[in-house]
Design a protein around this motif. Structure first.
Motif, PDB file in Angstrom:
ATOM      1  N   THR A 165       0.544  -1.518   0.002  1.00 47.25           N
ATOM      2  CA  THR A 165      -0.144   0.213  -0.187  1.00 47.25           C
ATOM      3  C   THR A 165       0.789   1.420  -0.455  1.00 47.25           C
ATOM      4  N   PHE A 166       1.970   1.103   0.690  1.00 43.21           N
ATOM      5  CA  PHE A 166       2.817   2.329   1.106  1.00 43.21           C
ATOM      6  C   PHE A 166       3.122   2.545  -0.831  1.00 43.21           C
ATOM      7  N   LEU A 167       3.798   1.684  -1.367  1.00 41.08           N
ATOM      8  CA  LEU A 167       4.701   1.657  -2.373  1.00 41.08           C
ATOM      9  C   LEU A 167       3.046   2.402  -3.516  1.00 41.08           C
ATOM     10  N   GLU A 168       2.255   2.163  -3.434  1.00 35.54           N
ATOM     11  CA  GLU A 168       1.803   2.049  -4.685  1.00 35.54           C
ATOM     12  C   GLU A 168       0.961   3.742  -4.414  1.00 35.54           C
ATOM     13  N   GLN A 169       0.695   4.520  -3.003  1.00 39.69           N
ATOM     14  CA  GLN A 169       0.579   5.568  -3.132  1.00 39.69           C
ATOM     15  C   GLN A 169       1.803   6.625  -3.310  1.00 39.69           C
ATOM     16  N   LEU A 170       3.239   6.053  -2.719  1.00 41.97           N
ATOM     17  CA  LEU A 170       4.268   5.921  -3.773  1.00 41.97           C
ATOM     18  C   LEU A 170       4.065   7.048  -5.141  1.00 41.97           C
ATOM     19  N   TYR A 171       3.797   5.932  -6.100  1.00 40.49           N
ATOM     20  CA  TYR A 171       3.472   5.452  -7.410  1.00 40.49           C
ATOM     21  C   TYR A 171       3.093   6.732  -7.892  1.00 40.49           C
ATOM     22  N   GLU A 172       1.241   6.063  -6.865  1.00 37.44           N
ATOM     23  CA  GLU A 172       0.581   7.700  -7.425  1.00 37.44           C
ATOM     24  C   GLU A 172       0.811   8.935  -7.529  1.00 37.44           C
ATOM     25  N   LYS A 173       2.076   9.678  -6.342  1.00 35.35           N
ATOM     26  CA  LYS A 173       2.294  10.885  -6.238  1.00 35.35           C
ATOM     27  C   LYS A 173       3.126  10.871  -7.542  1.00 35.35           C
ATOM     28  N   LEU A 174       3.984  10.004  -7.905  1.00 34.28           N
ATOM     29  CA  LEU A 174       4.853  10.167  -8.682  1.00 34.28           C
ATOM     30  C   LEU A 174       3.986  11.022 -10.377  1.00 34.28           C
ATOM     31  N   LEU A 175       2.962   9.969 -10.092  1.00 37.67           N
ATOM     32  CA  LEU A 175       2.409   9.989 -10.853  1.00 37.67           C
ATOM     33  C   LEU A 175       1.629  10.927 -12.001  1.00 37.67           C
ATOM     34  N   SER A 176       1.038  12.339 -10.136  1.00 33.54           N
ATOM     35  CA  SER A 176       0.447  13.050 -10.081  1.00 33.54           C
ATOM     36  C   SER A 176       0.964  13.993 -10.125  1.00 33.54           C
ATOM     37  N   ASN A 177       2.861  13.533 -10.374  1.00 36.95           N
ATOM     38  CA  ASN A 177       4.144  15.141 -10.468  1.00 36.95           C
ATOM     39  C   ASN A 177       3.628  15.451  -8.788  1.00 36.95           C
ATOM     40  N   ILE A 178       3.565  15.278  -7.317  1.00 37.49           N
ATOM     41  CA  ILE A 178       3.504  15.354  -6.382  1.00 37.49           C
ATOM     42  C   ILE A 178       4.698  15.078  -5.966  1.00 37.49           C
ATOM     43  N   GLU A 179       5.796  16.475  -5.238  1.00 33.73           N
ATOM     44  CA  GLU A 179       7.146  15.641  -4.834  1.00 33.73           C
ATOM     45  C   GLU A 179       6.888  14.521  -3.399  1.00 33.73           C
ATOM     46  N   LEU A 180       7.395  13.369  -3.459  1.00 30.76           N
ATOM     47  CA  LEU A 180       7.775  13.159  -1.907  1.00 30.76           C
ATOM     48  C   LEU A 180       8.007  13.609  -1.002  1.00 30.76           C
ATOM     49  N   THR A 181       7.853  12.848   0.626  1.00 26.51           N
ATOM     50  CA  THR A 181       8.538  13.926   1.370  1.00 26.51           C
ATOM     51  C   THR A 181       9.762  13.224   2.022  1.00 26.51           C
ATOM     52  N   ALA A 182      10.286  14.178   2.505  1.00 23.88           N
ATOM     53  CA  ALA A 182      11.616  13.377   3.285  1.00 23.88           C
ATOM     54  C   ALA A 182      11.979  11.939   3.888  1.00 23.88           C
ATOM     55  N   ASP A 183      10.981  11.559   4.614  1.00 24.72           N
ATOM     56  CA  ASP A 183      10.804  10.416   5.214  1.00 24.72           C
ATOM     57  C   ASP A 183       9.627   9.385   4.620  1.00 24.72           C
ATOM     58  N   GLU A 184       9.326   9.445   3.672  1.00 18.25           N
ATOM     59  CA  GLU A 184       8.966   8.857   1.960  1.00 18.25           C
ATOM     60  C   GLU A 184      10.318   8.252   1.454  1.00 18.25           C
ATOM     61  N   ILE A 185      11.130   9.426   1.590  1.00 18.70           N
ATOM     62  CA  ILE A 185      12.210   8.832   0.373  1.00 18.70           C
ATOM     63  C   ILE A 185      12.727   8.399   1.469  1.00 18.70           C
ATOM     64  N   GLU A 186      13.456   8.524   2.455  1.00 13.50           N
ATOM     65  CA  GLU A 186      13.855   7.521   3.338  1.00 13.50           C
ATOM     66  C   GLU A 186      13.322   5.941   3.676  1.00 13.50           C
ATOM     67  N   GLN A 187      12.321   5.952   3.663  1.00 13.76           N
ATOM     68  CA  GLN A 187      11.440   4.764   3.860  1.00 13.76           C
ATOM     69  C   GLN A 187      11.547   4.116   2.549  1.00 13.76           C
ATOM     70  N   LEU A 188      11.270   4.969   1.649  1.00  5.42           N
ATOM     71  CA  LEU A 188      11.628   3.656  -0.134  1.00  5.42           C
ATOM     72  C   LEU A 188      13.154   2.790  -0.234  1.00  5.42           C
TER      73      LEU A 188
END
Length: 423
Positions: free
Chosen positions: A74-97
Motif C-alpha cells: 500500500t505504501f509503495l502504491e501510494q508513492l507511485y500514484e504521487k509520482l504519477l501525479s507529479n507530487i513531490e515525495l516527503t523526506a520521510d517517504e524517500i528515506e523509507q523507500l
C-alpha cells in the motif's frame, strides 16, 4: 493473475531458504516434502489452514506477515500514484523507500520497491541510475498482466521519454502492443501510459497515432480531482492538432486549458501559465500571425522567464521584422545563458541575421554548425525556418550554389514531415 495462495507458496520457499531449513523439517507433521515442494512452486493450492501450519513451523504468523506485506505494498502504491501525479515525495517517504532497496524482502516486494525507486529517480533527473535498475530487473519480469509487469512497462516508457528516445518508444508500442499488459490496471495509469505514447508519437511526427493515443488517454482519464493531468491532456492534444495544421481545434484545446487554469488555484503556477501561452504563441506563429504570436510569447516569458520562450519570441520578432525588440532580447539574453544546443544555434543564427555585414564565410560557418544538429535531432520546423532564410542571404551575395543547398535542406525537411504525417 496470481492468487494469494500461490503467493504464499513463494513466500514459504523464500522464508524457508532464508532460515536455511529443509523441506522435511517444515513439512513435518503436516504434509510430505514433495507436496510442500509443489505448494512452493505454485503447482498445487492447499487449504488456508495448511499454509498457516507451514508458516508456523517456520516461526512465522501468517496473518501478521500478510498485514506487514500489505502495508508495504500500500505504501509503495501510494508513492507511485504521487509520482504519477507529479507530487513531490516527503523526506520521510524517500528515506523509507530508500531503506527498502535491500534483499530483506520477498522477491515480489523487492521488485516493486525497486520499480517505484526507479520512477522516483527519473523524477529527480537521476536518469542513468534509474535505467541501470530497470535493466537489472528485466530478467525477472514475467510478461503477464501482473503488477510487476505493469509497473515495468509504464516506468520503462517514462524512461524512454526522459532519454528523448521518442522513436524507440513509438515503435516499441506499435510492434509489441505493451499497453495490453496494463489493460486491468487503474484507469489513471492507463491514461498516463497513453499520454506518454502520444507524446512519443508526436515528437516522431506520427501525428495520427499521437492523436489516437491522446484520445485513449482522455477516455481512460475519469478522475476529476487531478486537474494538472487534465491540463496536460488539453495541452498535448492542442499541440498535436497544431502540428497537423488543425489550428482552430488546437486553439479550442488551449482555451480549455486557460479556463481550467483560471478556475483551479492549486495548479496556477508560473510554469503552467508560461507553458500554455508558449503553445498558443506557437500556434499563431505557424499561422504566420506574428503579432499574436509575439504577444503570447511575451506573456509566457512574463509568467516564467524561460529561455525556450525567449528564443521563440526572438524568432517571431525577426519574422515580423521587429528588429528593435529583437535587439533588446539579444542584449537581455546573451549566448552564455543558454545550455540547450538548438537554443544556442538559434540565437547565433538570429544574431547574425541582423548584423550589418554578412559574409559567405560567416553564413557557411553557422550553417555547418546548426543545420546538421536540427536534422539529427529531427527539428524539421527549425530547418524549414532557417534554411530558406540562409538561402536568401546567399542569393543576395550571389552564392547560388550554397543557396541551392539550403533550399534542398528545407525541401528534405518538408518531405520528412510529410512522410511521417501520412504514416
Amino acid at each position: 493473475m496470481e492468487t494469494n495462495e500461490q503467493a504464499w507458496g513463494k513466500l514459504l520457499k523464500y522464508y524457508r531458504q532464508k532460515k536455511k531449513q529443509k523441506q522435511d523439517d517444515v513439512a513435518f507433521g503436516i504434509c510430505t516434502p514433495s507436496y510442500l515442494s509443489r505448494i512452493e512452486n505454485g503447482i498445487v493450492v492447499a487449504e488456508h489452514s495448511m499454509y498457516e501450519q507451514l508458516f508456523k513451523n517456520l516461526g512465522i504468523d501468517l496473518n501478521k506477515l500478510e498485514q506487514q506485506l500489505q502495508g508495504q505494498t500500500t505504501f509503495l502504491e501510494q508513492l507511485y500514484e504521487k509520482l504519477l501525479s507529479n507530487i513531490e515525495l516527503t523526506a520521510d517517504e524517500i528515506e523509507q523507500l530508500t531503506a527498502m532497496q535491500n534483499d530483506e524482502h520477498p522477491l515480489e516486494q523487492q521488485l516493486m520497491a525497486k520499480l517505484v525507486y526507479a520512477r522516483f529517480l527519473y523524477s529527480i533527473k537521476e536518469d542513468d541510475q534509474a535505467r541501470t535498475i530497470l535493466l537489472e530487473m528485466e530478467p525477472f519480469i514475467s510478461w503477464k498482466k501482473d503488477r510487476i509487469t505493469q509497473l515495468f512497462v509504464a516506468i520503462t516508457a517514462f524512461g524512454h521519454l526522459s532519454f528523448q528516445e521518442f522513436e524507440q518508444l513509438s515503435i516499441k508500442e506499435e510492434n509489441d502492443q505493451l499497453s495490453q499488459f496494463l489493460s486491468n490496471a487503474h484507469p489513471f495509469e492507463l491514461a498516463n501510459y497513453h499520454y506518454h505514447i502520444a507524446f512519443a508519437n508526436h515528437r516522431s511526427y506520427k501525428l495520427q497515432k499521437a492523436l489516437e493515443h491522446i484520445e485513449m488517454a482522455q477516455q481512460f482519464f475519469t478522475h476529476q480531482y487531478k486537474p494538472l493531468f487534465q491540463l496536460k491532456l488539453y495541452s498535448m492534444k492542442g499541440v498535436i492538432f497544431n502540428d497537423a495544421h488543425r489550428f482552430q481545434e488546437a486553439l479550442k484545446e488551449f482555451e480549455a486549458g486557460l479556463n481550467l487554469l483560471a478556475n483551479v488555484p492549486s495548479i496556477q503556477t508560473p510554469m503552467q501559465w508560461s507553458s500554455l501561452h508558449n503553445n498558443i504563441a506557437y500556434c499563431y506563429e505557424c499561422q504566420e500571425n506574428f503579432t499574436e504570436a509575439a504577444k503570447h510569447y511575451k506573456s509566457a516569458n512574463d509568467y516564467d522567464e524561460d529561455l525556450h520562450s525567449a528564443i521563440n519570441w526572438m524568432r517571431t520578432c525577426f519574422a515580423q521584422k521587429d528588429f528593435d525588440q529583437l535587439h533588446i532580447l539579444l542584449k537581455r539574453y546573451e549566448e552564455q545563458q543558454f545550455i540547450v544546443p538548438h537554443h544556442i544555434y538559434q540565437r547565433r543564427l538570429l544574431a547574425y541575421a541582423v548584423e550589418d555585414e554578412i559574409t559567405i564565410r560567416g553564413l557557411k560557418l553557422l550553417e555547418e554548425e546548426a543545420f546538421p544538429h536540427f536534422s539529427e535531432q529531427q527539428y524539421y520546423s527549425l530547418t524549414l525556418f532557417y534554411a530558406p532564410l540562409w538561402a536568401g542571404f546567399y542569393e543576395q551575395l550571389h552564392a547560388y550554389k550554397q543557396a541551392s543547398h539550403c533550399f534542398k535542406q528545407a525541401l528534405d525537411a518538408s518531405e520528412k514531415i510529410r512522410q511521417r504525417m501520412s504514416s
